[in-house]
Motif scaffolding. Structure first.
Motif, mmCIF file in Angstrom:
data_model
loop_
_atom_site.group_PDB
_atom_site.id
_atom_site.type_symbol
_atom_site.label_atom_id
_atom_site.label_comp_id
_atom_site.label_asym_id
_atom_site.label_seq_id
_atom_site.Cartn_x
_atom_site.Cartn_y
_atom_site.Cartn_z
ATOM 1 N N ALA A 83 7.425 64.576 40.355
ATOM 2 C CA ALA A 83 7.684 63.126 39.863
ATOM 3 C C ALA A 83 6.088 62.897 39.388
ATOM 4 O O ALA A 83 5.806 62.224 38.189
ATOM 5 C CB ALA A 83 7.946 62.206 40.766
ATOM 6 N N GLN A 84 5.084 63.026 39.986
ATOM 7 C CA GLN A 84 3.738 62.876 39.771
ATOM 8 C C GLN A 84 3.255 63.555 38.566
ATOM 9 O O GLN A 84 2.340 62.915 37.625
ATOM 10 C CB GLN A 84 2.675 62.805 40.897
ATOM 11 N N THR A 85 3.374 64.776 38.284
ATOM 12 C CA THR A 85 3.171 65.728 37.354
ATOM 13 C C THR A 85 3.884 65.095 36.091
ATOM 14 O O THR A 85 3.451 64.975 34.858
ATOM 15 C CB THR A 85 3.634 66.902 37.533
ATOM 16 N N LEU A 86 4.898 64.772 36.081
ATOM 17 C CA LEU A 86 5.999 64.382 34.959
ATOM 18 C C LEU A 86 5.376 63.123 34.413
ATOM 19 O O LEU A 86 5.343 62.837 33.326
ATOM 20 C CB LEU A 86 7.400 64.564 35.381
ATOM 21 N N SER A 87 5.148 62.324 35.362
ATOM 22 C CA SER A 87 4.711 60.776 34.972
ATOM 23 C C SER A 87 3.223 60.991 34.299
ATOM 24 O O SER A 87 3.003 60.062 33.403
ATOM 25 C CB SER A 87 4.541 59.884 36.255
ATOM 26 N N LYS A 88 2.547 61.980 34.696
ATOM 27 C CA LYS A 88 1.176 61.892 33.970
ATOM 28 C C LYS A 88 1.391 62.547 32.387
ATOM 29 O O LYS A 88 0.734 62.338 31.579
ATOM 30 C CB LYS A 88 0.501 62.976 34.985
ATOM 31 N N THR A 110 9.336 54.781 42.750
ATOM 32 C CA THR A 110 9.229 53.435 41.974
ATOM 33 C C THR A 110 7.776 53.049 41.771
ATOM 34 O O THR A 110 7.586 51.959 40.816
ATOM 35 C CB THR A 110 9.955 52.172 42.673
ATOM 36 N N LYS A 111 6.850 53.463 42.184
ATOM 37 C CA LYS A 111 5.409 52.940 42.230
ATOM 38 C C LYS A 111 4.651 53.826 41.352
ATOM 39 O O LYS A 111 3.663 53.542 40.672
ATOM 40 C CB LYS A 111 4.719 52.987 43.561
ATOM 41 N N LEU A 112 5.493 54.934 40.924
ATOM 42 C CA LEU A 112 4.708 55.767 39.679
ATOM 43 C C LEU A 112 4.970 55.135 38.164
ATOM 44 O O LEU A 112 5.941 54.496 38.021
ATOM 45 C CB LEU A 112 5.311 57.321 39.733
ATOM 46 N N PRO A 113 3.891 55.786 37.467
ATOM 47 C CA PRO A 113 4.040 54.964 35.922
ATOM 48 C C PRO A 113 5.166 55.512 35.083
ATOM 49 O O PRO A 113 4.725 55.907 33.959
ATOM 50 C CB PRO A 113 2.546 55.240 35.678
ATOM 51 N N PHE A 114 6.150 55.449 35.660
ATOM 52 C CA PHE A 114 7.587 55.826 34.745
ATOM 53 C C PHE A 114 7.718 54.600 33.903
ATOM 54 O O PHE A 114 7.632 53.555 34.441
ATOM 55 C CB PHE A 114 8.675 56.234 35.619
ATOM 56 N N GLU A 115 8.506 54.686 32.785
ATOM 57 C CA GLU A 115 9.010 53.731 32.141
ATOM 58 C C GLU A 115 10.249 53.087 33.070
ATOM 59 O O GLU A 115 10.330 51.755 33.005
ATOM 60 C CB GLU A 115 9.648 53.974 30.799
ATOM 61 N N GLN A 116 11.201 54.116 33.625
ATOM 62 C CA GLN A 116 12.099 53.691 34.442
ATOM 63 C C GLN A 116 12.172 54.452 35.525
ATOM 64 O O GLN A 116 12.147 55.737 35.522
ATOM 65 C CB GLN A 116 13.493 53.515 33.876
ATOM 66 N N VAL A 117 12.832 54.032 36.461
ATOM 67 C CA VAL A 117 13.271 54.830 37.849
ATOM 68 C C VAL A 117 14.389 54.338 38.336
ATOM 69 O O VAL A 117 14.577 53.063 38.609
ATOM 70 C CB VAL A 117 12.193 54.816 38.836
ATOM 71 N N PHE A 118 15.470 55.216 38.638
ATOM 72 C CA PHE A 118 16.786 55.020 39.039
ATOM 73 C C PHE A 118 16.989 55.990 40.216
ATOM 74 O O PHE A 118 16.821 57.101 40.090
ATOM 75 C CB PHE A 118 17.893 55.132 38.015
ATOM 76 N N ASN A 119 17.428 55.389 41.503
ATOM 77 C CA ASN A 119 17.708 55.976 42.546
ATOM 78 C C ASN A 119 19.089 56.198 42.668
ATOM 79 O O ASN A 119 19.671 54.958 43.173
ATOM 80 C CB ASN A 119 16.970 55.344 43.985
#
Length: 223
Positions: free
Chosen positions: A103-108, A143-152
């Motif tokens: 997730a961190q890689t993709l959000s970057k 949810t704290k990562l800089p994505f536009e949206q996060v759905f769990n």
């Protein structure tokens, strides 16, 4: 809601597992999805005009394939292991550490990305059950990562799609329970089609961070 559709290009992990395979099948058949990239440790066995596949062994190091992960506006993260038979250290590494690294890689690389994480019914960071705590921590930190949206997503029993190659064999013997379970406890039973369609429908939303229990998944699949 009400996002104007441009192109929807999605990354799927876990496509050689039941959930990931089902989500892949729904995406390949959906006119809302323009392109699909699956990242697997072994070939999925699927071929389609809008499908690309990367075989990559180390999900803790994406440096060799980072250049191929740009330009995607969604990740449907369906990779995971069961807590049954796994020691706590292994379960934490394969559930929390691995998910967060991807997730961190993709959000970057993709700031406008929607990240959908398949967690599970019963997830709770404050539970006495260690697996539920780990899943809850994973949900929270995503949810704290800089994505536009996060759905769990927290599905319970999932009825596979016809023709799935990677569905658990025990479903062959217990699928008859689905109509009864759905009638008695509708929030605990969803179909693979509903789960996949709900993920696809998140892409028409904007700026949301949500936990989706069983009933929420079913409702979102019908939008």
């Amino acid at each position: 809601m009400g996002k104007t559709r441009d192109q929807n290009n999605v990354i799927i992990t876990g496509a050689t597992g039941m959930v990931g395979e089902g989500v892949l099948m729904r995406c390949l058949n959906s006119p809302e999805i323009d392109g699909v990239l699956v990242i697997n440790r072994k070939p999925s066995g699927y071929s389609h005009a809008k499908l690309k596949e990367i075989i990559h062994a180390d999900f803790f190091d994406f440096s060799a394939i980072e250049s191929q992960l740009k330009g995607y506006n969604a990740c449907f993260f369906c990779l995971g292991i069961t807590s049954v038979g796994a020691d706590q250290e292994t379960y934490y590494k394969m559930t929390y550490t691995l998910t967060m690294h991807v997730a961190q890689t993709l959000s970057k690389l993709n700031s406008d990305m929607t990240f959908c994480y398949v967690s599970g019914g019963g997830t709770n960071a404050h539970s006495r059950l260690k697996w539920a705590q780990v899943k809850g921590k994973t949900e929270s930190d995503l949810t704290k990562l800089p994505f536009e949206q996060v759905f769990n997503f927290r599905p319970g029993f999932i009825k596979p799609l016809p023709g799935q190659k990677y569905a658990h064999k025990f479903y062959t013997y217990i699928n008859w329970l689905f109509p009864l379970g759905r009638a008695i406890y509708p929030g605990g039973f969803c179909t693979m089609a509903e789960l996949g369609d709900a993920m696809i429908n998140t892409l028409s939303h904007t700026n949301e961070r949500r936990i989706l229990e069983g009933k929420d998944i079913i409702a979102l699949s019908k939008e």
